[in-house]
Design a protein around this motif. Structure first.
Motif, PDB file in Angstrom:
ATOM      1  N   UNK A 263       0.835  -1.208   0.000  1.00  0.00           N
ATOM      2  CA  UNK A 263       0.000   0.000   0.000  1.00  0.00           C
ATOM      3  C   UNK A 263       0.867   1.255   0.000  1.00  0.00           C
ATOM      4  N   UNK A 264       1.890   1.287   0.842  1.00  0.00           N
ATOM      5  CA  UNK A 264       2.756   2.470   0.915  1.00  0.00           C
ATOM      6  C   UNK A 264       3.478   2.728  -0.402  1.00  0.00           C
ATOM      7  N   UNK A 265       3.845   1.669  -1.100  1.00  0.00           N
ATOM      8  CA  UNK A 265       4.544   1.833  -2.373  1.00  0.00           C
ATOM      9  C   UNK A 265       3.713   2.651  -3.346  1.00  0.00           C
ATOM     10  N   UNK A 266       2.412   2.423  -3.343  1.00  0.00           N
ATOM     11  CA  UNK A 266       1.552   3.136  -4.302  1.00  0.00           C
ATOM     12  C   UNK A 266       0.963   4.414  -3.726  1.00  0.00           C
ATOM     13  N   UNK A 267       0.535   4.384  -2.460  1.00  0.00           N
ATOM     14  CA  UNK A 267      -0.222   5.502  -1.897  1.00  0.00           C
ATOM     15  C   UNK A 267       0.578   6.358  -0.916  1.00  0.00           C
TER      16      UNK A 267
END
Length: 552
Positions: free
Chosen positions: A446-450
């Motif tokens: 999730x952190x990679x994208x958002x």
């Protein structure tokens, strides 16, 4: 002349008979040879080949294990709690051929007694919680009466949390020890009537267990690497099916159940890692961002679940592993729910699992392909729309030297985009009362994208600008455009078919039967013909669909 013709005919007939005889002889010879090879291989396996790992146990080890198992089985039999063999050391070899040394030995506990160089044995069974709950007190009392030290580990029961209730704990494992022998019993909990959940074993659980069982254990048990324990430390989820619960056998004189299809069960066991949605975080998110859903958003959530179920059924039948991706994965991780303004259901699929039947299967389920972007080997995306106008996006992920990525295409200028992630494994979770896969390290994904502010909702989301991991990846050439950018328009006949399916959904609140789809397909035959014209060229080198996850 007549005689010559007659003579030629007779020769032809004889040749045919001879050919039949020769063919018949060849077939019989082939069958005989095949049977002979099979018989010799079986004979060799039983007489000489050590396909079954057989260790000669010491008499003391046999006596201890036999006594412990005999008392254990008798107590569970008396209390009518069925036992399931859950041991990944014993199950693979349960029906394998045994060598001559196994048959000739005077070993009195040939299957269930386990070998360990230091006699630190752990054998694993399972029981159903529904069968154990009411008998727990009696079972534990009886076990202690015959000298077992008993310990129960507990874990938070996630089921009440789904509905906002106060959390409670449930027993997850029963540990028994006697004379340096440990019996480990997993307690299975039924979830949504389709799979069973097995709780995790944390490091603190194991330490507490060993400390409790210490009076009956020798040194060396504190390290799980040293002992014969092969059970996973994480929570598990396994489909409840006949291959899982069911085949009653008598092994070493004891009656217990084993999975019907052991190989399939072991494969599922190996890939059973389960991650629970964080219901406390979801509750906190909903408190901080409390907004009343509009009628349109409420309907979207309801219809999105139908599309998710339809697509899951098709992909599961094709044995295509898929996972929640994009905004759908964010909704699960952040709020244990679908994001009501996301406008789409997003799945990820590794490109190596691409299957031409995906398009046909989804089409037969009432999901119409609307866009296709990319090729099979590059930036493949497929976009569908369901009877209730809910979009389904399939993004195909490509392996790239320890990373994975999926592509995106901007239709008007043919620009390509790339979204990269660290490589990840897939785990199971429960989402909208459906067992489904997600990345095993969802926070990292999730952190990679958002980014780190993923807890804050963004309703106006630009798919090719806002993601933290987006990068441009060139443009499709003029030569590629016809294949890599395709937009499909359904015919009037297919719109009629979709209306039929929508009406079925309203009436029975579930996916239409095959017969109902077949009837509606008869009306949409023109569309089916056009659709095949689309699918044929895809078999050469195709891929599909438009993209716009919605927002978040």
């Amino acid at each position: 002349m007549f005689i010559s013709i007659l003579f030629c005919c007779l020769r032809v007939i004889k040749m045919k008979d001879l050919t039949k005889q020769v063919f018949s002889i060849k077939v019989k010879t082939l069958i005989a040879v095949a049977c002979g090879v099979w018989f010799l291989s079986v004979l060799y396996t039983y007489a000489f080949a050590d396909t079954y790992t057989f260790h000669k146990l010491s008499k003391r080890s046999i006596d201890i294990q036999k006594e412990c198992l005999g008392q254990f089985f008798e107590i569970f039999r008396k209390n009518r709690v069925p036992l399931i063999l859950f041991d990944v050391d014993i199950l693979p070899e349960l029906f394998q051929a045994r060598p001559r040394s196994w048959h000739k030995s005077d070993h009195e506990c040939k299957t269930l007694c386990k070998y360990h160089p230091e006699n630190k044995n752990v054998i694993t069974f399972a029981i159903q919680s529904t069968k154990f709950d009411n008998k727990k007190r009696d079972v534990i009392h009886d076990l202690k009466e015959v000298g077992f030290v008993v310990h129960i580990t507990r874990a938070v029961d996630p089921r009440p949390l789904v509905h906002g209730d106060v959390y409670t704990t449930v027993p997850t494992y029963l540990w028994l020890a006697k004379n340096d022998h440990v019996i480990h019993v997993a307690i299975l909990y039924e979830r949504i009537q389709s799979y069973v959940w097995v709780g995790p074993v944390t490091d603190s659980d194991w330490k507490e267990t060993v400390d409790t069982l210490a009076p009956t254990l020798s040194d060396g048990w504190h390290s799980m690497d040293i002992i014969g324990a092969k059970f996973p430390m994480y929570a598990q989820a396994m489909d409840k099916s006949q291959r899982f619960l069911g085949l009653p056998l008598e092994i070493d004189g004891h009656k217990l159940n084993v999975p019907y299809h052991i190989r399939a069960f072991l494969e599922e066991y190996k890939n059973s890692h389960f991650i629970e949605c964080d219901h406390e975080r979801a509750r906190q998110y909903k408190l901080e961002h409390r907004t009343e859903l509009t009628q349109e958003e409420s309907k979207f959530k309801e219809d999105a679940r139908k599309v998710l179920l339809q697509a899951k059924e098709v992909l599961d039948q094709l044995e295509v592993p898929f996972f929640l991706s994009g905004a759908t994965c964010l909704g699960w991780y952040r709020q244990c729910d679908i994001i009501p303004y996301s406008k789409a259901v997003v799945f990820g699929i590794n490109a190596k699992h691409y299957n031409m039947k995906i398009m046909e299967g989804l089409h037969d389920a009432g999901l119409t392909m609307t866009h296709k972007y990319g090729k099979i080997g590059d930036s493949l995306q497929m976009f569908f729309i369901g009877p209730e106008k809910i979009k389904l996006e399939l993004s195909f992920f490509y392996d790239d030297y320890g990373n994975v990525w999926h592509g995106g295409t901007q239709e008007h200028d043919r620009r390509k985009y790339k979204f990269s992630y660290s490589w990840f494994k897939l785990c199971w979770t429960e989402f909208l009362e459906i067992k489904i896969r997600v990345p095993c390290e969802p926070a990292k994904y999730i952190e990679t994208k958002y980014g780190k502010d993923w807890m804050y909702p963004i309703k106006k989301w630009q798919w090719n600008l806002h993601p933290y991991n987006v990068e441009t990846n060139g443009k499709w050439s003029d030569a590629d455009r016809e294949v890599a950018i395709q937009v499909f328009e359904p015919t009037d006949e297919h719109r009629k078919r979709v209306d039929d399916i929508r009406e079925v959904h309203r009436r029975i609140h579930q996916r239409p039967t095959e017969e109902e789809i077949r009837l509606s397909e008869m009306r949409g035959s023109m569309y089916n013909e056009n659709y095949k014209k689309i699918i044929e060229p895809l078999m050469a080198q195709n891929a599909d669909s438009q993209q716009n996850e919605g927002e978040d």
